[in-house]
Design a protein around this motif. Structure first.
Motif, PDB file in Angstrom:
ATOM      1  N   ARG A  56      38.250  14.402  22.102  1.00 28.04           N
ATOM      2  CA  ARG A  56      38.080  12.992  22.421  1.00 28.04           C
ATOM      3  C   ARG A  56      37.996  12.213  21.109  1.00 28.04           C
ATOM      4  O   ARG A  56      37.238  12.559  20.213  1.00 28.04           O
ATOM      5  CB  ARG A  56      36.809  12.776  23.238  1.00 28.04           C
ATOM      6  CG  ARG A  56      36.847  13.464  24.600  1.00 28.04           C
ATOM      7  CD  ARG A  56      35.661  13.066  25.449  1.00 28.04           C
ATOM      8  NE  ARG A  56      35.623  13.798  26.690  1.00 28.04           N
ATOM      9  CZ  ARG A  56      36.322  13.459  27.788  1.00 28.04           C
ATOM     10  NH1 ARG A  56      37.081  12.379  27.760  1.00 28.04           N
ATOM     11  NH2 ARG A  56      36.247  14.170  28.877  1.00 28.04           N
ATOM     12  N   LEU A  57      38.754  11.153  20.996  1.00 27.17           N
ATOM     13  CA  LEU A  57      38.793  10.362  19.770  1.00 27.17           C
ATOM     14  C   LEU A  57      37.539   9.520  19.626  1.00 27.17           C
ATOM     15  O   LEU A  57      36.851   9.213  20.617  1.00 27.17           O
ATOM     16  CB  LEU A  57      40.029   9.465  19.773  1.00 27.17           C
ATOM     17  CG  LEU A  57      41.375  10.199  19.853  1.00 27.17           C
ATOM     18  CD1 LEU A  57      42.513   9.207  19.752  1.00 27.17           C
ATOM     19  CD2 LEU A  57      41.489  11.248  18.766  1.00 27.17           C
ATOM     20  N   ASP A  58      37.240   9.161  18.379  1.00 26.12           N
ATOM     21  CA  ASP A  58      36.055   8.350  18.101  1.00 26.12           C
ATOM     22  C   ASP A  58      36.226   6.955  18.678  1.00 26.12           C
ATOM     23  O   ASP A  58      37.334   6.486  18.964  1.00 26.12           O
ATOM     24  CB  ASP A  58      35.816   8.262  16.594  1.00 26.12           C
ATOM     25  CG  ASP A  58      35.597   9.642  15.991  1.00 26.12           C
ATOM     26  OD1 ASP A  58      35.130  10.523  16.734  1.00 26.12           O
ATOM     27  OD2 ASP A  58      35.919   9.832  14.788  1.00 26.12           O
ATOM     28  N   ARG A 110      44.824  12.168  10.930  1.00 24.56           N
ATOM     29  CA  ARG A 110      44.233  13.458  11.324  1.00 24.56           C
ATOM     30  C   ARG A 110      44.081  13.549  12.844  1.00 24.56           C
ATOM     31  O   ARG A 110      44.281  14.615  13.437  1.00 24.56           O
ATOM     32  CB  ARG A 110      42.869  13.613  10.646  1.00 24.56           C
ATOM     33  CG  ARG A 110      42.115  14.876  11.043  1.00 24.56           C
ATOM     34  CD  ARG A 110      40.786  14.937  10.328  1.00 24.56           C
ATOM     35  NE  ARG A 110      40.009  13.726  10.544  1.00 24.56           N
ATOM     36  CZ  ARG A 110      39.272  13.514  11.654  1.00 24.56           C
ATOM     37  NH1 ARG A 110      39.247  14.431  12.619  1.00 24.56           N
ATOM     38  NH2 ARG A 110      38.577  12.398  11.784  1.00 24.56           N
ATOM     39  N   GLN A 111      43.731  12.448  13.463  1.00 24.47           N
ATOM     40  CA  GLN A 111      43.562  12.454  14.913  1.00 24.47           C
ATOM     41  C   GLN A 111      44.883  12.685  15.624  1.00 24.47           C
ATOM     42  O   GLN A 111      44.971  13.460  16.579  1.00 24.47           O
ATOM     43  CB  GLN A 111      42.939  11.128  15.357  1.00 24.47           C
ATOM     44  CG  GLN A 111      41.544  10.896  14.815  1.00 24.47           C
ATOM     45  CD  GLN A 111      41.040   9.505  15.116  1.00 24.47           C
ATOM     46  OE1 GLN A 111      41.816   8.617  15.443  1.00 24.47           O
ATOM     47  NE2 GLN A 111      39.732   9.309  14.988  1.00 24.47           N
ATOM     48  N   VAL A 112      45.937  12.035  15.142  1.00 20.15           N
ATOM     49  CA  VAL A 112      47.255  12.226  15.745  1.00 20.15           C
ATOM     50  C   VAL A 112      47.738  13.651  15.534  1.00 20.15           C
ATOM     51  O   VAL A 112      48.310  14.285  16.437  1.00 20.15           O
ATOM     52  CB  VAL A 112      48.248  11.209  15.170  1.00 20.15           C
ATOM     53  CG1 VAL A 112      49.632  11.421  15.770  1.00 20.15           C
ATOM     54  CG2 VAL A 112      47.769   9.785  15.422  1.00 20.15           C
ATOM     55  N   GLU A 113      47.522  14.213  14.362  1.00 23.38           N
ATOM     56  CA  GLU A 113      47.931  15.588  14.096  1.00 23.38           C
ATOM     57  C   GLU A 113      47.182  16.576  14.980  1.00 23.38           C
ATOM     58  O   GLU A 113      47.766  17.533  15.503  1.00 23.38           O
ATOM     59  CB  GLU A 113      47.690  15.909  12.627  1.00 23.38           C
ATOM     60  CG  GLU A 113      48.595  15.137  11.669  1.00 23.38           C
ATOM     61  CD  GLU A 113      48.225  15.386  10.223  1.00 23.38           C
ATOM     62  OE1 GLU A 113      47.232  16.130  10.001  1.00 23.38           O
ATOM     63  OE2 GLU A 113      48.911  14.873   9.323  1.00 23.38           O
ATOM     64  N   THR A 114      45.897  16.336  15.147  1.00 22.38           N
ATOM     65  CA  THR A 114      45.105  17.237  16.001  1.00 22.38           C
ATOM     66  C   THR A 114      45.598  17.196  17.438  1.00 22.38           C
ATOM     67  O   THR A 114      45.719  18.227  18.117  1.00 22.38           O
ATOM     68  CB  THR A 114      43.627  16.853  15.940  1.00 22.38           C
ATOM     69  OG1 THR A 114      43.186  16.888  14.587  1.00 22.38           O
ATOM     70  CG2 THR A 114      42.790  17.809  16.767  1.00 22.38           C
TER      71      THR A 114
END
Length: 462
Positions: A141-143, A151-155
């Motif tokens: 879940r994103l912040d 980093r969020q998109v890569e994860t």
């Protein structure tokens, strides 16, 4: 300073010297008020004594002062650290606000879309088979800071690719599985993509927030056999459900024949018992008629030697036992009497089988009515919000109707078979008896004619 200390010390000694008399007075007095006053005075005296000792001990005062100064210095240092941390957080907050302003509305919409997709995937795949025996994890879940980071998109992309890869894999592993009795044990488990998982020929399901494995209540026999062969390496065919397990779950919940029989309730039991009684009686009577058919055919082959093991032989024996000189009407009546005596044995049980064939559908209708009554009572009490509350009455209504029809159909066939067989035997007996009667009447007529001719000849000679 010394004089004041001396005065305070003297007062404390005087108070302590006066305590025994006050305590003695409190013990001798029975008034609670005096007791409370004495205890208060004693507490005040102890406080004064401790104060005097503290005033006299200058070193103790200096130690307390140093300790207070050290605490004040530590508090000031902590305050400075907190203020520095606050300034750092404010700077970071300003930097984040600047990034949000730079990204503008387009990137904000992208972040909302990415955050929504990540959250929906995590919720939808919470009970998925993809994470069983796999190294991939669900998307995080994103912040909630509203800033899109690479980093969020890569994860998210790595998680999606890993989950996609797991959909094409068949994984064998060992995991704790809960049986139908609730006991957990380590079992070999086979997972087929995101379609299903099974162990020892039994379908599995995931329950609870942690996704614990448990055995389904019922696995279809054909499906269980194919799954066992596939897991043992003896087959290459597996039962898959393209509806994401809904068809297999429906088949697993399909009741067995015994469970359907129990759904009929008391009326269903009565219908089945009566049907069993009727079928057993029809079977025994049909076996008896088959035996009679065999003995009757043997008797027809040898009419000169009458036997007691068949109805035709018994009828002819009774007919031949009649003496001469009977009128034709009397002979016919005696023959009919002998035939009627044998007919009940040949038609035994047919009326009961016919009655049960007619009663079984009526009992099924009775079960239907009682089941619908139970259904409407459930609707009256609980409403129509939960269909499971009405399932019992509906099941009874339908199952009893089916049981009544299933019972009536074979009983009708049995009655038809018995009736046709008995009518055939009775027809053979009537035909043979009529022939014997005709022979007897012709013989009597010939004898009478011969007697009359002899008499006329004798009269002519005379």
């Amino acid at each position: 300073m010394i004089g004041r200390h001396s005065v305070i010390r003297c007062l404390g000694i005087a108070v302590l010297a006066a305590l025994p008399s006050a305590a003695t007075l409190a013990q001798s007095s029975e008034d609670p008020l005096q007791t409370f006053q004495a205890e208060r005075e004693a507490a005040e005296a102890r406080d004064r004594a401790r104060l005097a000792e503290l005033v006299d001990d200058r070193q103790a005062l200096e130690n307390a002062l140093e300790k207070a100064r050290a605490s004040l210095a530590a508090a000031r240092e902590r305050r400075q650290e907190l203020e520095a941390q606050q300034q750092s957080q404010q700077a970071e907050l300003q930097e984040l606000d600047g990034q949000i302003d730079e990204q503008g509305g387009d990137l904000g919409a992208v972040f909302d879309e990415v955050a929504g997709v990540s959250g929906e995937l995590r919720d939808d795949l919470g009970q998925s088979w993809l994470t069983l025996g796999a190294e991939v994890s669900l998307p995080p879940r994103l912040d909630d800071d509203g800033v899109l980071r690479s980093r969020q998109v890569e994860t998210l992309a790595d998680s999606l690719m890993g989950l996609t890869r797991e959909t094409a894999r068949i994984v064998n592993l060992t995991a704790p599985v809960a049986g139908q009795d609730g006991s957990r044990s380590e079992r070999p488990v086979t997972r087929v993509g995101d379609l299903l998982a099974f162990s020892d020929g039994q379908l599995l399901q995931r329950t609870g927030d942690e996704g614990a494995l448990s055995v389904l209540e019922h696995t279809p026999a054909g499906v269980s056999e194919r799954l066992s062969d596939f897991q043992a390496g003896q087959g290459d065919v597996i039962s898959l459900d393209p509806s994401d397990g809904q068809v297999l779950e429906a088949l697993a919940q399909q009741p067995t024949l015994l469970e359907r029989f129990r759904q009929g309730g008391a009326v269903g039991y009565v219908v089945v018992v009566l049907g069993a009684i009727g079928l057993l009686m029809a079977l025994f009577q049909y076996l008896y008629l088959l035996r009679v058919t065999v003995t009757l055919k043997r008797q027809l082959g040898d009419l000169e030697r009458l036997r007691e093991d068949n109805p035709l032989g018994r009828v002819l024996q009774r007919f031949h036992a009649l003496g001469a000189g009977h009128a034709p009407e009397a002979l016919e009546a005696r023959l009919d009497e002998a035939m009627l005596a044998e007919q009940p044995r040949l038609e035994r049980g047919q009326s009961l089988v016919k009655m049960l064939a007619a009663v079984a559908p009526l009992l099924g209708l009775l079960g239907t009515v009682t089941g619908m009554i139970v259904t409407f009572q459930s609707i009256t009490v609980f409403g129509t919000g939960d269909p499971q509350l009405m399932a019992g009455g509906i099941s009874q209504a339908l199952v009893t109707t089916v049981l009544g029809l299933i019972t009536a159909v074979p009983l009708l066939f049995a009655h038809t078979a018995l009736s046709s067989r008995s009518r055939s035997l009775i027809g053979i007996m009537e035909g043979r008896a009529s022939a014997v009667l005709a022979d007897r009447l012709e013989a009597d007529q010939a004898a009478a004619s011969a007697t009359a001719a002899t008499k006329r000849h004798a009269d002519a000679l005379a």
